[in-house]
Design an enzyme around this catalytic site. Structure first.
Site, PDB file in Angstrom:
ATOM      1  N   THR A 117       0.824  -1.203   0.000  1.00 22.14           N
ATOM      2  CA  THR A 117       0.000   0.000   0.000  1.00 22.14           C
ATOM      3  C   THR A 117       0.859   1.255   0.000  1.00 22.14           C
ATOM      4  OG1 THR A 117      -1.446   1.316   1.428  1.00 22.14           O
ATOM      5  CG2 THR A 117      -0.129  -0.327   2.519  1.00 22.14           C
ATOM      6  N   TYR A 141      -1.632   0.166  10.303  1.00 11.99           N
ATOM      7  CA  TYR A 141      -1.885  -0.577   9.060  1.00 11.99           C
ATOM      8  C   TYR A 141      -0.655  -0.531   8.148  1.00 11.99           C
ATOM      9  CZ  TYR A 141      -3.658  -1.280   4.311  1.00 11.99           C
ATOM     10  OH  TYR A 141      -3.823  -1.694   3.016  1.00 11.99           O
TER      11      TYR A 141
HETATM   12  N1  LIG Z   1      -8.877  -1.321  -1.163  1.00 10.11           N
HETATM   13  C1  LIG Z   1      -7.830  -0.492  -1.293  1.00 10.11           C
HETATM   14  O1  LIG Z   1      -7.972   0.687  -1.712  1.00 10.11           O
HETATM   15  C2  LIG Z   1      -6.450  -0.967  -0.933  1.00 10.11           C
HETATM   16  C3  LIG Z   1      -5.382  -0.071  -1.036  1.00 10.11           C
HETATM   17  C4  LIG Z   1      -4.089  -0.517  -0.732  1.00 10.11           C
HETATM   18  C5  LIG Z   1      -3.880  -1.838  -0.355  1.00 10.11           C
HETATM   19  N2  LIG Z   1      -4.943  -2.681  -0.246  1.00 10.11           N
HETATM   20  C6  LIG Z   1      -4.680  -4.075   0.152  1.00 10.11           C
HETATM   21  O2  LIG Z   1      -5.320  -4.926  -0.772  1.00 10.11           O
HETATM   22  C7  LIG Z   1      -5.752  -6.132  -0.141  1.00 10.11           C
HETATM   23  C8  LIG Z   1      -7.209  -6.412  -0.482  1.00 10.11           C
HETATM   24  O3  LIG Z   1      -8.015  -5.301  -0.120  1.00 10.11           O
HETATM   25  P1  LIG Z   1      -9.576  -5.343  -0.401  1.00 10.11           P
HETATM   26  O4  LIG Z   1     -10.031  -3.921  -0.513  1.00 10.11           O
HETATM   27  O5  LIG Z   1      -9.879  -6.291  -1.480  1.00 10.11           O
HETATM   28  O6  LIG Z   1     -10.094  -5.923   1.001  1.00 10.11           O
HETATM   29  P2  LIG Z   1     -11.283  -6.974   1.320  1.00 10.11           P
HETATM   30  O7  LIG Z   1     -11.569  -6.858   2.771  1.00 10.11           O
HETATM   31  O8  LIG Z   1     -12.410  -6.780   0.358  1.00 10.11           O
HETATM   32  O9  LIG Z   1     -10.595  -8.369   1.008  1.00 10.11           O
HETATM   33  C9  LIG Z   1      -9.754  -9.042   1.934  1.00 10.11           C
HETATM   34  C10 LIG Z   1     -10.138 -10.507   1.892  1.00 10.11           C
HETATM   35  O10 LIG Z   1      -9.250 -11.235   2.739  1.00 10.11           O
HETATM   36  C11 LIG Z   1     -10.010 -12.141   3.546  1.00 10.11           C
HETATM   37  N3  LIG Z   1      -9.237 -12.359   4.780  1.00 10.11           N
HETATM   38  C12 LIG Z   1      -8.892 -11.429   5.710  1.00 10.11           C
HETATM   39  N4  LIG Z   1      -8.164 -12.007   6.685  1.00 10.11           N
HETATM   40  C13 LIG Z   1      -8.041 -13.326   6.367  1.00 10.11           C
HETATM   41  C14 LIG Z   1      -7.398 -14.428   6.975  1.00 10.11           C
HETATM   42  N5  LIG Z   1      -6.738 -14.311   8.135  1.00 10.11           N
HETATM   43  N6  LIG Z   1      -7.453 -15.629   6.360  1.00 10.11           N
HETATM   44  C15 LIG Z   1      -8.117 -15.787   5.183  1.00 10.11           C
HETATM   45  N7  LIG Z   1      -8.751 -14.761   4.568  1.00 10.11           N
HETATM   46  C16 LIG Z   1      -8.709 -13.548   5.140  1.00 10.11           C
HETATM   47  C17 LIG Z   1     -11.349 -11.463   3.757  1.00 10.11           C
HETATM   48  O11 LIG Z   1     -12.383 -12.374   4.057  1.00 10.11           O
HETATM   49  C18 LIG Z   1     -11.554 -10.772   2.420  1.00 10.11           C
HETATM   50  O12 LIG Z   1     -12.227 -11.626   1.493  1.00 10.11           O
HETATM   51  C19 LIG Z   1      -5.477  -5.939   1.345  1.00 10.11           C
HETATM   52  O13 LIG Z   1      -4.291  -6.628   1.659  1.00 10.11           O
HETATM   53  C20 LIG Z   1      -5.279  -4.447   1.488  1.00 10.11           C
HETATM   54  O14 LIG Z   1      -4.405  -4.137   2.546  1.00 10.11           O
HETATM   55  C21 LIG Z   1      -6.222  -2.277  -0.518  1.00 10.11           C
END
Ligand SMILES: NC(=O)c1ccc[n+]([C@@H]2O[C@H](COP(=O)([O-])OP(=O)(O)OC[C@H]3O[C@@H](n4cnc5c(N)ncnc54)[C@H](O)[C@@H]3O)[C@@H](O)[C@H]2O)c1
Length: 331
Positions: A117, A141
């Site tokens: 991120t 985070y």
């Molecule tokens: N959405 C954004 O703008 C953004 C920006 C920068 C980085 N990210 C990173 O991208 C990744 C995905 O983000 P997202 O927006 O799709 O989030 P999201 O919450 O929609 O998806 C995360 C998924 O991981 C699963 N999960 C969480 N902990 C778990 C565990 N211990 N074991 C198994 N499954 C688990 C959840 O059930 C979920 O389906 C994350 O790592 C986040 O830090 C997101």
């Protein structure tokens, strides 16, 4: 084509990555505990319900499906929540990722694409931000993601595990065919909140309109989730071809203000967005824009769907489908 395990593949970005991988002909194993993901986002391939901290189950899954690479999206991702609950964030994002890596090492799976991120940079010192910008996260985070980025070279040295860390800026938009979209609960992201505000949800809160930006609201770099998913497939191909480990920004290099997003939502939907303006939030920089030259040059990636209007149109198309992650994870 290889078999790829997608940890967190039932979530927003992971589900789009699964779709892009399948479209590219890969076998996909989605591994997710559904703590924040949605069964409805599983559009094909194999699904294994489990926690990444369950090393035995991850190992069995890697082995049984002949997995050769892992894409890792599974994490908690709310900045304020991370500051209030470091135990939960370190447990899931750090301990969980180390467990996943342990299983990979034990099963000799040597390619890893990691969701990092822009939060690893901390307070911007110059704009746009290159990968050489100092990494000094200012919240829990960002620290948890930075901890993993710092661990990865040790795993490479000792076990030969190569990794690409993708530092996303603002992921946004939805699958252009309308099959998938953004459904966090609670939703904290700007575009879905703006769309919710015009369809009966609470007014959109704007945090500060006195920043040193052209219209006073914060400026961010919005990247379409389809372009983001494509970056993951390119990172995988890079590793498959023997490419070196590294960290890459994934953004467009263009900044759009919160006010511009509101106006674009109004233009696309033809409806006014009810807003309230509150004070600035602690730790919110006035602008966050990526320099993405490195990924464009090395991984041959170019954002092709990340114009703000296209992002909002795709999010609106999907929002109208009613598939929006009602409480309890049912989408
Ligand atoms: N959405 C954004 O703008 C953004 C920006 C920068 C980085 N990210 C990173 O991208 C990744 C995905 O983000 P997202 O927006 O799709 O989030 P999201 O919450 O929609 O998806 C995360 C998924 O991981 C699963 N999960 C969480 N902990 C778990 C565990 N211990 N074991 C198994 N499954 C688990 C959840 O059930 C979920 O389906 C994350 O790592 C986040 O830090 C997101």
């Amino acid at each position: 084509m290889s078999s790829v395990l997608v940890a967190g593949g039932a979530g927003y970005i992971g589900s789009h990555a699964c779709q892009t991988l399948r479209d590219a002909g890969h076998d996909v194993v989605c591994y997710d505990d559904l703590s924040a993901g949605h069964r409805e986002a599983l559009l094909g391939g194999t699904f294994v319900e489990g926690d990444i901290r369950d090393v035995d189950l991850v190992r069995r899954t890697l082995r049984n499906h002949g997995v050769t690479a892992v894409m890792h999206f599974a994490a908690l991702l709310s900045v304020p929540e991370s500051v209030a609950d470091p135990v939960g964030y370190y447990r899931n994002n750090v301990t969980g990722t180390l467990a996943l890596l342990e299983a990979m090492v034990a099963e000799s799976v040597g390619e890893f694409v990691f969701s990092s991120t822009a939060a690893v940079y901390g307070t911007p010192e110059r704009m746009p931000m290159t990968e050489e910008h100092p990494t000094r996260p200012v919240n829990t985070y960002g620290e948890t993601k930075h901890a993993i980025e710092r661990a990865l070279p040790h795993y490479e040295r000792a076990y030969g595990l190569r990794a690409v860390s993708l530092r996303y800026f603002n992921a946004s938009g939805a699958d252009r065919a309308g099959r998938l979209g953004e459904a966090h609960d609670p939703e904290t992201h700007l575009i879905p909140r703006a769309l919710s505000a015009i369809t009966g949800g609470p007014p959109l809160g704007i945090f500060g309109d006195d920043y040193p930006t052209p219209d006073g609201t914060c400026v961010r770099d919005f990247i379409h989730v389809t372009d983001l998913a494509d970056a993951h497939v390119r990172a995988l191909n890079w590793l498959d071809d023997g490419g070196a480990s590294g960290s890459y920004n994934v953004g467009t290099g263009r900044g759009d203000s919160v006010q511009k997003v509101v106006e674009t939502v109004e233009g696309v939907t033809g409806r006014p967005v009810p807003t309230t303006v509150g004070p600035r939030r602690t730790g919110d920089p006035s602008a966050l824009v990526a320099a993405s030259d490195r990924i464009q040059r090395e991984l041959a990636w170019t954002p092709t769907h990340s114009g703000l209007r296209e992002i909002v149109e795709s999010a609106w198309h999907w929002h109208q489908s009613g598939w929006r992650g009602a409480a309890g994870g049912a989408a």
